[in-house]
Design an enzyme around this catalytic site. Structure first.
Site, PDB file in Angstrom:
ATOM      1  N   TYR A 156      -1.429  -7.295  -0.296  1.00  0.00           N
ATOM      2  CA  TYR A 156      -1.032  -8.709  -0.319  1.00  0.00           C
ATOM      3  C   TYR A 156      -0.806  -9.193  -1.755  1.00  0.00           C
ATOM      4  CZ  TYR A 156      -2.544  -8.551   4.548  1.00  0.00           C
ATOM      5  OH  TYR A 156      -2.685  -8.218   5.872  1.00  0.00           O
TER       6      TYR A 156
HETATM    7  C1  COA Z   1      -3.815  -2.926   5.193  1.00  0.00           C
HETATM    8  C2  COA Z   1      -2.889  -1.824   5.675  1.00  0.00           C
HETATM    9  C3  COA Z   1      -1.993  -2.358   6.778  1.00  0.00           C
HETATM   10  C4  COA Z   1      -2.028  -1.391   4.495  1.00  0.00           C
HETATM   11  O1  COA Z   1      -1.182  -0.328   4.904  1.00  0.00           O
HETATM   12  P1  COA Z   1      -0.928   0.942   3.955  1.00  0.00           P
HETATM   13  O2  COA Z   1       0.233   1.654   4.489  1.00  0.00           O
HETATM   14  O3  COA Z   1      -2.214   1.662   3.798  1.00  0.00           O
HETATM   15  O4  COA Z   1      -0.675   0.210   2.569  1.00  0.00           O
HETATM   16  P2  COA Z   1       0.538   0.144   1.595  1.00  0.00           P
HETATM   17  O5  COA Z   1       1.854   0.044   2.222  1.00  0.00           O
HETATM   18  O6  COA Z   1       0.159  -0.980   0.722  1.00  0.00           O
HETATM   19  O7  COA Z   1       0.405   1.526   0.850  1.00  0.00           O
HETATM   20  C5  COA Z   1       0.403   1.476  -0.512  1.00  0.00           C
HETATM   21  C6  COA Z   1      -0.160   2.738  -1.078  1.00  0.00           C
HETATM   22  O8  COA Z   1       0.796   3.743  -0.836  1.00  0.00           O
HETATM   23  C7  COA Z   1       1.261   4.250  -2.086  1.00  0.00           C
HETATM   24  N1  COA Z   1       2.700   4.560  -1.921  1.00  0.00           N
HETATM   25  C8  COA Z   1       3.199   5.790  -1.816  1.00  0.00           C
HETATM   26  N2  COA Z   1       4.506   5.733  -1.670  1.00  0.00           N
HETATM   27  C9  COA Z   1       4.863   4.441  -1.658  1.00  0.00           C
HETATM   28  C10 COA Z   1       6.082   3.753  -1.535  1.00  0.00           C
HETATM   29  N3  COA Z   1       7.234   4.392  -1.364  1.00  0.00           N
HETATM   30  N4  COA Z   1       6.062   2.407  -1.566  1.00  0.00           N
HETATM   31  C11 COA Z   1       4.908   1.733  -1.744  1.00  0.00           C
HETATM   32  N5  COA Z   1       3.710   2.342  -1.869  1.00  0.00           N
HETATM   33  C12 COA Z   1       3.688   3.691  -1.817  1.00  0.00           C
HETATM   34  C13 COA Z   1       0.971   3.171  -3.082  1.00  0.00           C
HETATM   35  O9  COA Z   1       0.831   3.697  -4.369  1.00  0.00           O
HETATM   36  C14 COA Z   1      -0.317   2.593  -2.561  1.00  0.00           C
HETATM   37  O10 COA Z   1      -1.400   3.402  -2.926  1.00  0.00           O
HETATM   38  P3  COA Z   1      -2.784   2.743  -3.362  1.00  0.00           P
HETATM   39  O11 COA Z   1      -3.283   1.934  -2.178  1.00  0.00           O
HETATM   40  O12 COA Z   1      -3.641   3.896  -3.678  1.00  0.00           O
HETATM   41  O13 COA Z   1      -2.476   1.859  -4.520  1.00  0.00           O
HETATM   42  C15 COA Z   1      -3.681  -0.602   6.169  1.00  0.00           C
HETATM   43  O14 COA Z   1      -4.442  -0.072   5.110  1.00  0.00           O
HETATM   44  C16 COA Z   1      -4.588  -0.905   7.345  1.00  0.00           C
HETATM   45  O15 COA Z   1      -4.155  -0.878   8.481  1.00  0.00           O
HETATM   46  N6  COA Z   1      -5.876  -1.169   7.059  1.00  0.00           N
HETATM   47  C17 COA Z   1      -6.861  -1.417   8.087  1.00  0.00           C
HETATM   48  C18 COA Z   1      -6.557  -2.645   8.880  1.00  0.00           C
HETATM   49  C19 COA Z   1      -6.459  -3.868   8.008  1.00  0.00           C
HETATM   50  O16 COA Z   1      -7.287  -4.104   7.146  1.00  0.00           O
HETATM   51  N7  COA Z   1      -5.441  -4.693   8.274  1.00  0.00           N
HETATM   52  C20 COA Z   1      -5.244  -5.919   7.575  1.00  0.00           C
HETATM   53  C21 COA Z   1      -6.094  -6.956   8.180  1.00  0.00           C
HETATM   54  S1  COA Z   1      -5.919  -8.468   7.326  1.00  0.00           S
END
Ligand code: COA
Length: 186
Positions: A156
């Site tokens: 976020y």
């Molecule tokens: C929160 C959530 C939806 C985020 O999804 P995600 O796919 O893990 O997150 P992102 O898209 O932000 O991934 C970014 C990571 O991928 C990496 N990455 C790799 N390739 C990438 C690309 N092409 N573009 C962007 N990021 C990339 C980034 O460096 C980053 O790594 P880091 O977290 O170590 O900094 C997920 O972690 C989740 O489902 N969590 C549990 C449930 C939750 O908390 N939901 C939200 C409730 S409010």
């Protein structure tokens, strides 16, 4: 080095389409949030009610076998909705009425955003979030998330969400939450 192509496809889903796959979507949610399995039955009526709300919009990520790997949805926030009233109550105690109205008169509530643990950390959550918000026509987006640090927080912040309300306690949940928001379009 070139980035490897994404395995998942992101598509928009209608309420009817999600309804058919509701059990699978709720199981994804429970797995991502690490909630007890019983949460599925508890949440199903709530998700169904959300689908009927104005400007409900949903995007999903499908894996190689068309399985659900990620989901994001939300709708237009409005007076009378539980979350709206909770946030308004909190915001009223820390912000002047003009600021409360600015945030809350025309916003999209980002209700759910989840990616299966095996697919996290590859940018899929960010892609889902951006695709979801691309089709939103309110002037702002608001969400609540448990106080960080978490993957959700990093995401976020990266997408430009700012603090609206911090360490807020919703009725019935002992965890402190942050309400974050940003102007649209992203
Ligand atoms: C929160 C959530 C939806 C985020 O999804 P995600 O796919 O893990 O997150 P992102 O898209 O932000 O991934 C970014 C990571 O991928 C990496 N990455 C790799 N390739 C990438 C690309 N092409 N573009 C962007 N990021 C990339 C980034 O460096 C980053 O790594 P880091 O977290 O170590 O900094 C997920 O972690 C989740 O489902 N969590 C549990 C449930 C939750 O908390 N939901 C939200 C409730 S409010």
């Amino acid at each position: 080095m070139t980035a490897s192509p994404r395995l998942e496809r992101i598509i928009e889903m209608t309420a009817q389409e999600l309804n058919v796959r509701l059990a699978e979507a709720l199981s994804l949610y429970v797995t991502a949030m690490n909630y007890p399995p019983g949460t599925v039955e508890q949440r199903a009526p709530m998700w169904l009610a959300h689908m009927l709300r104005e400007d409900w919009r949903c995007v999903v990520a499908l894996g190689e076998r068309d399985e659900l790997v990620g989901i994001g949805y939300g709708y237009r926030g409005a007076a009378g909705q539980w979350w709206h009233e909770q946030v308004r109550r909190g915001l009223t105690t820390v912000a002047p009425p003009t600021a409360v109205d600015e945030w809350m008169h025309d916003y999209f509530e980002l209700t759910e955003l989840h990616v299966l643990p095996r697919a996290q950390g590859r940018g899929l959550g960010e892609d889902l979030l951006r695709r979801l918000l691309e089709g939103v026509h309110t002037s702002r987006v608001l969400l609540s998330t448990p106080e960080g640090p978490s993957k959700a927080w990093k995401l976020y912040r990266r997408v430009g969400f700012v603090d609206v309300l911090r360490h807020y306690q919703f009725t019935g949940d002992p965890r402190p939450f942050a309400v974050l928001g940003r102007a649209l379009p992203v």
